[in-house]
Design a protein around this motif. Sequence first.
Motif, mmCIF file in Angstrom:
data_model
loop_
_atom_site.group_PDB
_atom_site.id
_atom_site.type_symbol
_atom_site.label_atom_id
_atom_site.label_comp_id
_atom_site.label_asym_id
_atom_site.label_seq_id
_atom_site.Cartn_x
_atom_site.Cartn_y
_atom_site.Cartn_z
ATOM 1 N N LEU A 14 -4.285 -0.516 -6.784
ATOM 2 C CA LEU A 14 -3.025 -0.606 -6.062
ATOM 3 C C LEU A 14 -2.720 -2.058 -5.726
ATOM 4 O O LEU A 14 -3.607 -2.839 -5.391
ATOM 5 C CB LEU A 14 -3.095 0.199 -4.756
ATOM 6 C CG LEU A 14 -3.277 1.720 -4.889
ATOM 7 C CD1 LEU A 14 -3.441 2.345 -3.511
ATOM 8 C CD2 LEU A 14 -2.089 2.340 -5.571
ATOM 9 N N ALA A 15 -1.446 -2.378 -5.803
ATOM 10 C CA ALA A 15 -1.006 -3.710 -5.391
ATOM 11 C C ALA A 15 -1.075 -3.778 -3.867
ATOM 12 O O ALA A 15 -1.001 -2.749 -3.180
ATOM 13 C CB ALA A 15 0.423 -3.953 -5.873
ATOM 14 N N HIS A 17 1.029 -4.519 -1.606
ATOM 15 C CA HIS A 17 2.178 -3.952 -0.895
ATOM 16 C C HIS A 17 2.218 -2.416 -1.004
ATOM 17 O O HIS A 17 2.945 -1.769 -0.281
ATOM 18 C CB HIS A 17 3.492 -4.566 -1.410
ATOM 19 C CG HIS A 17 3.825 -4.157 -2.819
ATOM 20 N ND1 HIS A 17 3.279 -4.795 -3.912
ATOM 21 C CD2 HIS A 17 4.628 -3.185 -3.297
ATOM 22 C CE1 HIS A 17 3.738 -4.227 -5.026
ATOM 23 N NE2 HIS A 17 4.566 -3.237 -4.671
ATOM 24 N N GLU A 18 1.430 -1.808 -1.913
ATOM 25 C CA GLU A 18 1.389 -0.358 -2.066
ATOM 26 C C GLU A 18 0.384 0.304 -1.133
ATOM 27 O O GLU A 18 0.408 1.523 -0.959
ATOM 28 C CB GLU A 18 1.036 0.016 -3.511
ATOM 29 C CG GLU A 18 2.094 -0.384 -4.519
ATOM 30 C CD GLU A 18 1.662 -0.064 -5.944
ATOM 31 O OE1 GLU A 18 0.441 0.006 -6.197
ATOM 32 O OE2 GLU A 18 2.543 0.121 -6.784
ATOM 33 N N ILE A 19 -0.494 -0.444 -0.513
ATOM 34 C CA ILE A 19 -1.527 0.122 0.371
ATOM 35 C C ILE A 19 -0.847 0.497 1.696
ATOM 36 O O ILE A 19 -0.169 -0.322 2.310
ATOM 37 C CB ILE A 19 -2.666 -0.895 0.602
ATOM 38 C CG1 ILE A 19 -3.361 -1.205 -0.725
ATOM 39 C CG2 ILE A 19 -3.655 -0.363 1.627
ATOM 40 C CD1 ILE A 19 -4.424 -2.275 -0.627
ATOM 41 N N PRO A 20 -1.016 1.747 2.141
ATOM 42 C CA PRO A 20 -0.357 2.173 3.384
ATOM 43 C C PRO A 20 -0.948 1.463 4.591
ATOM 44 O O PRO A 20 -2.074 0.969 4.549
ATOM 45 C CB PRO A 20 -0.615 3.682 3.443
ATOM 46 C CG PRO A 20 -1.732 3.940 2.511
ATOM 47 C CD PRO A 20 -1.749 2.836 1.513
ATOM 48 N N GLU A 25 -8.557 -2.631 1.731
ATOM 49 C CA GLU A 25 -9.379 -2.654 0.517
ATOM 50 C C GLU A 25 -10.691 -3.336 0.886
ATOM 51 O O GLU A 25 -10.702 -4.413 1.472
ATOM 52 C CB GLU A 25 -8.674 -3.416 -0.598
ATOM 53 C CG GLU A 25 -9.438 -3.391 -1.892
ATOM 54 C CD GLU A 25 -8.706 -4.120 -3.007
ATOM 55 O OE1 GLU A 25 -9.135 -3.990 -4.146
ATOM 56 O OE2 GLU A 25 -7.728 -4.816 -2.726
#
Length: 151
Positions: A14-15, A17-20, A25
């Motif tokens: 996931l990029a 900006h896609e991590i809620p 990470e």
Amino acid sequence: MPHPDPPTVQQPILAPHEIPPGVQEVILPSGERALAYSTEPALAPPPLPVSAPPAAQPIPAWAKSTALLAPTIGGGVAVAAVGLSAAAPGLEAASHVLWSTVAVIAAGGAAAAALIGRIKARATAAQRPHITQHITSTGLFGRANGTINHR
């Protein structure tokens, strides 16, 4: 025959900006990258810059009329309470008169019903006929004969 190794699954990356929010990470001791929930509370967003206070808004018409009517209604309730307290002895006497009137009407209705019942019973007793029947039959399946007398 030995069992084959299970196929490895490649997880999508996931990029940032896609991590809620609330998920980070992390790199595991094995060198693998994984997503994990953060146990620390999220940082509060920075405060907004202080701006000028909002402009005063006009008071709605319904609020003005309600505010003007409140003392009038309160005064009317107070005057009604004073009037009822002054009239209390008369109202109490009137309620006693009304209850007495109801009792007289109820007793008179019961007496009238009893009197009408007696008069009606005497009138119908004189008109009621006396009926007698005499029925005779011979044998188990014989024909029945009878007479009816009205007196």
